[in-house]
Design a protein around this motif. Structure first.
Motif, PDB file in Angstrom:
ATOM      1  N   ILE A  32       9.123  33.542  41.856  1.00 64.79           N
ATOM      2  CA  ILE A  32      10.379  32.799  41.866  1.00 64.79           C
ATOM      3  C   ILE A  32      11.298  33.212  43.016  1.00 64.79           C
ATOM      4  N   GLU A  33      10.877  34.210  43.796  1.00 64.04           N
ATOM      5  CA  GLU A  33      11.608  34.547  45.017  1.00 64.04           C
ATOM      6  C   GLU A  33      11.263  33.578  46.143  1.00 64.04           C
ATOM      7  N   LYS A  34      10.099  32.927  46.025  1.00 59.93           N
ATOM      8  CA  LYS A  34       9.640  32.015  47.074  1.00 59.93           C
ATOM      9  C   LYS A  34       9.791  30.547  46.695  1.00 59.93           C
ATOM     10  N   TYR A  35       9.947  30.276  45.412  1.00 53.98           N
ATOM     11  CA  TYR A  35      10.012  28.892  44.947  1.00 53.98           C
ATOM     12  C   TYR A  35      11.140  28.718  43.940  1.00 53.98           C
ATOM     13  N   LYS A  36      11.738  27.542  43.984  1.00 49.42           N
ATOM     14  CA  LYS A  36      12.709  27.180  42.959  1.00 49.42           C
ATOM     15  C   LYS A  36      12.434  25.749  42.524  1.00 49.42           C
ATOM     16  N   ILE A  37      12.925  25.396  41.350  1.00 51.88           N
ATOM     17  CA  ILE A  37      12.697  24.057  40.811  1.00 51.88           C
ATOM     18  C   ILE A  37      13.500  23.041  41.606  1.00 51.88           C
ATOM     19  N   ASN A  38      12.863  21.933  41.955  1.00 49.08           N
ATOM     20  CA  ASN A  38      13.524  20.889  42.740  1.00 49.08           C
ATOM     21  C   ASN A  38      14.310  19.975  41.801  1.00 49.08           C
ATOM     22  N   VAL A  39      15.575  20.260  41.609  1.00 51.94           N
ATOM     23  CA  VAL A  39      16.390  19.512  40.645  1.00 51.94           C
ATOM     24  C   VAL A  39      16.924  18.206  41.222  1.00 51.94           C
ATOM     25  N   GLN A  40      16.627  17.913  42.508  1.00 49.60           N
ATOM     26  CA  GLN A  40      17.068  16.642  43.070  1.00 49.60           C
ATOM     27  C   GLN A  40      16.309  15.473  42.440  1.00 49.60           C
ATOM     28  N   ASN A  41      15.109  15.723  41.967  1.00 55.39           N
ATOM     29  CA  ASN A  41      14.356  14.687  41.273  1.00 55.39           C
ATOM     30  C   ASN A  41      14.860  14.541  39.846  1.00 55.39           C
ATOM     31  N   SER A  42      14.923  13.301  39.366  1.00 60.72           N
ATOM     32  CA  SER A  42      15.393  13.083  38.005  1.00 60.72           C
ATOM     33  C   SER A  42      14.450  13.709  36.990  1.00 60.72           C
ATOM     34  N   VAL A  43      13.167  13.796  37.324  1.00 58.19           N
ATOM     35  CA  VAL A  43      12.183  14.494  36.501  1.00 58.19           C
ATOM     36  C   VAL A  43      11.502  15.529  37.373  1.00 58.19           C
ATOM     37  N   PHE A  44      11.433  16.771  36.913  1.00 56.58           N
ATOM     38  CA  PHE A  44      10.810  17.826  37.719  1.00 56.58           C
ATOM     39  C   PHE A  44       9.864  18.698  36.909  1.00 56.58           C
ATOM     40  N   CYS A  45       9.643  18.354  35.637  1.00 56.85           N
ATOM     41  CA  CYS A  45       8.722  19.114  34.809  1.00 56.85           C
ATOM     42  C   CYS A  45       7.983  18.171  33.869  1.00 56.85           C
ATOM     43  N   LEU A  46       6.656  18.249  33.879  1.00 57.54           N
ATOM     44  CA  LEU A  46       5.827  17.438  32.990  1.00 57.54           C
ATOM     45  C   LEU A  46       4.973  18.367  32.143  1.00 57.54           C
ATOM     46  N   GLN A  47       4.651  17.915  30.947  1.00 59.79           N
ATOM     47  CA  GLN A  47       3.828  18.718  30.050  1.00 59.79           C
ATOM     48  C   GLN A  47       2.728  17.857  29.450  1.00 59.79           C
ATOM     49  N   GLY A  48       1.511  18.382  29.429  1.00 58.29           N
ATOM     50  CA  GLY A  48       0.381  17.657  28.865  1.00 58.29           C
ATOM     51  C   GLY A  48      -0.897  18.431  29.104  1.00 58.29           C
ATOM     52  N   ASP A  49      -2.009  17.881  28.662  1.00 55.54           N
ATOM     53  CA  ASP A  49      -3.316  18.483  28.904  1.00 55.54           C
ATOM     54  C   ASP A  49      -3.887  17.847  30.167  1.00 55.54           C
ATOM     55  N   PHE A  50      -3.728  18.526  31.299  1.00 60.72           N
ATOM     56  CA  PHE A  50      -4.120  17.957  32.588  1.00 60.72           C
ATOM     57  C   PHE A  50      -5.514  18.403  33.049  1.00 60.72           C
TER      58      PHE A  50
END
Length: 260
Positions: free
Chosen positions: A125-143
């Protein structure tokens, strides 16, 4: 043509005291929508984990549940939202409205903190952060088709580049982080900065490429090119323009089907 349903939402701006505040669904298995403000009322739908919604109006009916040994308190809240329609896919134009339990609705900052805390042992998490500019930024499912729920995050690296990271959860509480890279894809995609829509495609849906040297309808796609998965996929698309596609895992790689 096969209709594909996504649990991705936009919302109305209504004149209530907190109508401008967005919330995110934090219930791991999704949040049920009920006809009336009661746990005995008929279930009329469900918001997936990570869905951005707008709270419309709280009722005076309180409610509490036990979750992992903790009591979660809240009230029944009225929501009224309209799914986003995509120009390249036929989606229903219907309003979803009903009552949900507010105990599983979190403000954006709290939801991002929750995700960051959960992924800190998997992603640097020092190198990446969540992109909150998108209205959806997290999906959950069996991929990955193993029957275990995974997550997909839209992240941003130190150079402000969008990155798509799959958190492949496995048995015995282990996990593997898989970034979309050329080495694990059957397609050559060097950047995801264009991604605006970021959606989950439910299992059992039939996927296809609607552009091969020209546009083609579902009926024109040979059966051998149609893909029906037993597990979930994702859909990405550029806002306000043509261009995007389905991304799904098969035979140890991610694959792409163009959607213009």
């Amino acid at each position: 043509m096969k209709t594909i349903f996504f649990f991705i939402l936009s919302f109305f701006a209504l004149n209530f005291c907190f109508a401008s505040q967005d919330y995110f669904v934090s219930a791991p298995n999704g949040l049920l929508i009920r006809k009336f403000p009661s746990d005995s009322a008929r279930v009329i739908g469900k918001f997936e984990f990570g869905t951005r919604i707008k709270k419309i109006k709280n009722t005076d009916k309180s409610y509490s549940i036990m979750e992992t040994g903790k009591t979660i308190n809240g009230v029944w809240t009225w929501v009224e939202v309209t799914p986003v329609s995509n120009a390249s896919i036929s989606l229903p134009s219907r309003i979803i409205k009903g009552y949900v339990f507010s105990g599983f609705l979190k403000k954006e900052s709290d939801f991002v903190s929750l995700l960051t805390e959960q992924m800190k042992n998997e992603i640097d998490i020092e190198k990446y952060k969540i992109n909150v500019q998108n209205s959806v930024f997290c999906l959950q499912g069996d991929f990955f088709g193993d029957g275990i729920s995974d997550r997909v995050l839209l992240l941003e690296d130190l150079e402000k580049n969008k990155r798509i990271a799959f958190l492949n959860h496995k048995e015995n509480n282990t996990s593997e982080v898989i970034f979309l890279e050329n080495k694990n894809t059957s397609f050559d995609m060097k950047s995801y900065n264009w991604v605006g829509e970021f959606l989950k495609v439910e299992s059992q849906e039939t996927l296809w490429s609607n552009y091969e040297d020209g546009f083609r309808a579902f009926e024109e796609v040979p059966k051998k090119e149609r893909v029906k998965l037993e597990y979930d996929a994702i859909y990405v698309h550029a806002l306000e323009s043509c261009g995007g596609g389905f991304i799904f895992w098969k035979d140890g790689k991610f694959h792409w089907l163009q959607q213009e």
